[in-house]
Design an enzyme around this catalytic site. Sequence first.
Site, PDB file in Angstrom:
ATOM      1  N   ASN A  88      56.923  12.908 -17.346  1.00 22.75           N
ATOM      2  CA  ASN A  88      57.986  13.887 -16.813  1.00 22.75           C
ATOM      3  C   ASN A  88      57.688  15.297 -16.938  1.00 22.75           C
ATOM      4  OD1 ASN A  88      60.356  15.011 -16.106  1.00 22.75           O
ATOM      5  ND2 ASN A  88      61.617  14.298 -18.033  1.00 22.75           N
TER       6      ASN A  88
ATOM      7  N   LYS B 284      58.868  17.693 -15.919  1.00 22.70           N
ATOM      8  CA  LYS B 284      60.026  18.991 -15.883  1.00 22.70           C
ATOM      9  C   LYS B 284      59.612  19.949 -15.150  1.00 22.70           C
ATOM     10  CE  LYS B 284      61.321  16.895 -20.247  1.00 22.70           C
ATOM     11  NZ  LYS B 284      62.225  17.025 -21.385  1.00 22.70           N
TER      12      LYS B 284
ATOM     13  N   HIS C 213      68.677  12.210 -16.465  1.00 17.33           N
ATOM     14  CA  HIS C 213      68.035  12.926 -17.532  1.00 17.33           C
ATOM     15  C   HIS C 213      68.940  13.599 -18.293  1.00 17.33           C
ATOM     16  CE1 HIS C 213      65.319  15.238 -20.284  1.00 17.33           C
ATOM     17  NE2 HIS C 213      64.557  14.368 -20.007  1.00 17.33           N
TER      18      HIS C 213
ATOM     19  N   GLU D  16      68.696  16.511 -19.573  1.00 14.88           N
ATOM     20  CA  GLU D  16      68.909  17.874 -19.189  1.00 14.88           C
ATOM     21  C   GLU D  16      69.833  18.239 -18.138  1.00 14.88           C
ATOM     22  OE1 GLU D  16      64.693  18.219 -19.303  1.00 14.88           O
ATOM     23  OE2 GLU D  16      64.442  18.009 -21.614  1.00 14.88           O
TER      24      GLU D  16
ATOM     25  N   GLU E  42      66.516   7.655 -24.097  1.00 15.96           N
ATOM     26  CA  GLU E  42      66.347   8.879 -24.789  1.00 15.96           C
ATOM     27  C   GLU E  42      67.213   9.584 -25.586  1.00 15.96           C
ATOM     28  OE1 GLU E  42      62.799  10.778 -21.796  1.00 15.96           O
ATOM     29  OE2 GLU E  42      64.510  11.438 -21.393  1.00 15.96           O
TER      30      GLU E  42
ATOM     31  N   GLY F 225      61.760  16.793 -27.082  1.00  9.73           N
ATOM     32  CA  GLY F 225      60.956  18.111 -26.953  1.00  9.73           C
ATOM     33  C   GLY F 225      61.134  18.676 -28.530  1.00  9.73           C
TER      34      GLY F 225
ATOM     35  N   SER G 241      59.798  12.703 -27.702  1.00 11.34           N
ATOM     36  CA  SER G 241      58.601  13.227 -28.328  1.00 11.34           C
ATOM     37  C   SER G 241      57.541  12.046 -28.557  1.00 11.34           C
ATOM     38  CB  SER G 241      58.939  13.835 -29.896  1.00 11.34           C
ATOM     39  OG  SER G 241      59.821  14.825 -29.769  1.00 11.34           O
TER      40      SER G 241
END
Length: 253
Positions: free
Chosen positions: A9, A11, A97, A99, A169, A175, A215
Amino acid sequence: MRKQIAAANWKMNLTFQQAEKLIDDVLDANIMLSSNQLVLFAVPYPYLLMTRSDVEDEYNYEVAAQNCHHEKSGAYTGEVSAGMLHSIGVNYCIVGHSERREYFGETNTMLAEKINLCLGNKIVPVFCCGEPLAVREAGTQNNFVAKQLADSLFHLPAEIIRGLIIAYEPIWAIGTGKTATSEQAQEMHHHLRSVIARQYGTAVANEVPILYGGSVKANNAKELFGCADVDGGLVGGASLVAADFIEIIKALK
Ligand code: PGA
């Protein structure tokens, strides 16, 4: 055996030139995937066609979009529909996701609409779920993720569910360099599978790949992917470095 999947991914990272080089470097490693293994490159929209043509002749390497809109078409300036993705040969799309949920206000209901549009366009959704830190600290993560699944997926019939990909996730691990331990990952993946089993039966639940994200690195992928219910990873940061992503692909069961 369930599909084992390494999904990159990217991003909102990399220029077109960097993207081309990264794909080339990963493909140049010539990792022969077995029939139960799959590598996905979830790239920014402007790189979808390039990536698709780069992986076209590679066995079990595929391109994915990172998002699509929850309406079929219309006056949504700047948005991209599932139908558009289908029309350029994209067969996978990340949906939900964290985000997107956090920064773009995507709700479970909206995600159910995206899932329907993907499926209607023959696109396999990679459906993301996962709890924020506060929920983990309160110990209510199991109910939290079960509701995400129920609200966005459980209107679907069993024959569709068995073809989906789910990514767990935990938001506190994305991250942050703070990976869930393999015990935490296995426990949650097992829980997710049992939630699917309660709704659709064990046979269906056993067919759904559940990826871990948050991560994943070259040095922890093997241990995470070694867990019985972890079927690979959705990888952000480490997928931007060819050498690291190559190691992650090699760590697939
Ligand atoms: P990360 O991102 O690997 O950089 O934690 C994972 C993701 O958000 O999919």
